[in-house]
Design a protein around this motif. Structure first.
Motif, PDB file in Angstrom:
ATOM      1  N   TRP A 171      -9.150 -17.580   5.427  1.00 33.30           N
ATOM      2  CA  TRP A 171      -8.216 -16.489   5.353  1.00 33.30           C
ATOM      3  C   TRP A 171      -8.573 -15.577   4.401  1.00 33.30           C
ATOM      4  N   ILE A 172      -9.189 -15.868   3.483  1.00 23.90           N
ATOM      5  CA  ILE A 172      -9.429 -15.037   2.273  1.00 23.90           C
ATOM      6  C   ILE A 172     -10.477 -14.997   1.625  1.00 23.90           C
ATOM      7  N   ASP A 173     -11.125 -13.848   1.414  1.00 22.17           N
ATOM      8  CA  ASP A 173     -12.291 -13.578   1.077  1.00 22.17           C
ATOM      9  C   ASP A 173     -12.751 -14.126  -0.460  1.00 22.17           C
ATOM     10  N   TYR A 208       1.982  -8.239   1.909  1.00 21.17           N
ATOM     11  CA  TYR A 208       1.062  -9.188   1.902  1.00 21.17           C
ATOM     12  C   TYR A 208       1.480 -10.288   2.831  1.00 21.17           C
ATOM     13  N   ASP A 236      -6.258 -11.042  -2.402  1.00 20.57           N
ATOM     14  CA  ASP A 236      -7.301 -10.150  -1.787  1.00 20.57           C
ATOM     15  C   ASP A 236      -6.619  -8.737  -1.507  1.00 20.57           C
ATOM     16  N   ASN A 238      -7.950  -6.029  -0.874  1.00 21.39           N
ATOM     17  CA  ASN A 238      -8.698  -5.277   0.248  1.00 21.39           C
ATOM     18  C   ASN A 238      -8.020  -5.542   1.688  1.00 21.39           C
ATOM     19  N   THR A 239      -7.621  -6.698   1.829  1.00 12.72           N
ATOM     20  CA  THR A 239      -7.095  -7.477   3.251  1.00 12.72           C
ATOM     21  C   THR A 239      -5.391  -7.539   3.081  1.00 12.72           C
ATOM     22  N   GLN A 240      -4.728  -7.552   1.966  1.00  9.45           N
ATOM     23  CA  GLN A 240      -3.571  -7.905   1.464  1.00  9.45           C
ATOM     24  C   GLN A 240      -3.154  -9.289   2.134  1.00  9.45           C
ATOM     25  N   ARG A 241      -4.112 -10.087   1.710  1.00 14.71           N
ATOM     26  CA  ARG A 241      -3.715 -11.509   2.159  1.00 14.71           C
ATOM     27  C   ARG A 241      -3.840 -12.292   0.749  1.00 14.71           C
ATOM     28  N   THR A 306      -7.494   4.987   5.345  1.00 15.28           N
ATOM     29  CA  THR A 306      -7.687   4.292   3.943  1.00 15.28           C
ATOM     30  C   THR A 306      -7.236   5.220   2.761  1.00 15.28           C
ATOM     31  N   ASN A 316      -3.933   0.120   2.610  1.00 16.34           N
ATOM     32  CA  ASN A 316      -3.700   0.407   4.060  1.00 16.34           C
ATOM     33  C   ASN A 316      -2.719   1.570   4.115  1.00 16.34           C
TER      34      ASN A 316
END
Length: 440
Positions: A171-173, A208, A236, A238-241, A306, A316
């Protein structure tokens, strides 16, 4: 003479009864299907157990068809039976025919026919599905024995109750995540359930989505509002996770503030890389912003949407939430049945100028709050909103689209003057904003 008339009438009625009154037969050993037979026709009340539940339908068979046994009739009827299976979206397969490939999950009987099945890419897009998502595919008829296999799919939906399986993805980097907070309690809405985790989004809109690790058992369902205590949150940007371990779960009784504007988000699409300044002049009070609003936002905007802040962090969109002082206009709009809300929003947002991605993010947020209502009274605001939440953007966009939905759940259908939905053509530097609020 009268006796003859009565005798003739009785004979006619008897003949009609013989020809047209069906006589019940023994129930079939298939779940309870039953046939009713007359000389001229036969009725079959189908109540048959299938792979995906019980098929219920009533059919009338005339002429020679009435002599066909039920099992043989079922061979014709099965083409009308809806069947379902879970699958993972693996690839955008054929751009010419707009198809994609899905792989039935282990345990689905469709997998014995083929490990890859072609489905409509448009149906996947309408469901908001992307490559890697698990979807529930509904189809009728059989599976065409080609490779990849083909079916007559009728619906595709994101699968959200998967508590019989563990989450397999990442799910998350881990290379870009950072510790965010410790020991937080937050009101959330469950969006998806696995055996070892749930996915949830904040009840008060925040940019998020959370993966909450832990076994939630059978006590909770998709759509439940919960108050969660968790340990360290990893985020994260970058991905809003975000991801966290669950410490405790309890029901949430939080109710959204009806005077608040929730989740207005601002997208910026310049024609080339551009330094953009955005100032929000709100007739009210900001309650949350992301990135932080400090007398305005200063970002570098790219043509794909972006946004980069001064520290090089990417976003985003620009997010804000606030309490606004205005009287919204509900004199025109739409009354929509709760179950029809998704289809209505897809059509309305397209007319209002949102792209599929923007509309999907809008629907994913608002739909869980609306679809369980008997009806929703919906109106898209114009001056009442834009006058209370003015935007000053430098450089000035060539196209500005601001969509703000006010809605109210109602028990019965309400007559309301219809609203005309239009949008300007998206040309040049384009700004898009959407948000909404519930009217109480």
């Amino acid at each position: 003479m009268k006796k003859k008339i009565w005798f003739s009438l009785a004979a006619v009625l008897l003949l009609l009864a013989i020809l047209f009154v069906p006589i019940p037969q023994t129930s079939a050993d298939d779940g309870g299907s039953r046939e009713y037979v007359a000389i001229t026709y036969k009725i079959v009340d189908w109540n048959r157990i299938t792979e995906d539940g019980i098929y219920e339908a009533t059919r009338i068979y005339w002429g020679a068809d009435r002599k066909i046994p039920m099992e043989e009739l079922w061979g014709h009827e099965i083409d009308k039976v809806e069947q379902k299976f879970l699958a993972i979206v693996t690839d955008h397969y054929n751009s010419t025919f707009e198809t994609a490939l899905v792989e039935p999950l282990e345990g689905e009987w469709e997998r014995s026919s083929s490990d890859l099945i072609s489905v409509s890419w448009e149906l996947l897009k309408q469901a908001g599905a992307e490559i890697g998502d698990i979807v529930e595919v509904t189809y009728t008829g059989g599976i065409m024995e080609i490779y990849p296999a083909a079916i007559h799919e009728t619906r595709v939906a994101l699968a959200n109750d998967l508590r019989n399986m563990e989450y397999q993805g990442e799910w998350i980097d881990t290379s870009s995540m950072k510790p965010w907070a410790d020991g937080l309690m937050e009101d959330l809405v469950i969006d998806k359930i696995y055996a070892d985790c749930v996915f949830a989004y904040p009840l008060v809109p925040m940019p998020y989505t959370l993966k909450l690790n832990g076994d939630f058992g059978a006590d909770w369902c998709v759509g439940d509002k919960i108050l969660v205590e968790y340990g360290t949150i990893y985020y994260d940007q970058n991905t809003q996770r975000a991801e966290a371990e669950v410490l405790s779960v309890a029901p949430s009784d939080m109710i959204l503030d009806p005077d608040a504007c929730y989740k207005p988000v601002i997208y910026l699409y310049p024609e080339e890389v551009t330094e953009v300044a955005v100032e929000l002049q709100l007739n009210g009070e900001l309650t949350c912003t992301y990135p932080a609003y400090r007398d305005g936002w200063q970002v570098t905007a790219y043509p794909d949407g972006t946004l980069l802040d001064g520290a090089g962090q990417s976003y985003n969109y620009l997010y804000w939430e606030g309490e606004v002082c205005t009287d919204f206009d509900m004199s025109q709009g739409f009354c929509v049945a709760g179950g029809d809300t998704a289809a209505f929003l897809e059509d309305a947002l397209e007319k209002l100028g949102l792209t599929r991605r923007e509309a999907n993010e809008f629907i994913v947020y608002w739909l869980p709050l609306m679809e369980s209502n008997p009806y929703n009274l919906i109106s898209f605001q114009a001056d009442a909103y834009t006058d209370a939440a003015r935007l000053r953007v430098t450089p000035t966009p060539d196209t500005t689209i601001r969509v703000f939905m006010t809605w109210q759940g109602v028990e019965e259908a309400v007559e309301i003057a219809p609203q005309e939905l239009t949008a300007p053509a998206r040309t040049g530097f384009t700004l898009v904003e959407w948000g909404g609020t519930e009217i109480r």
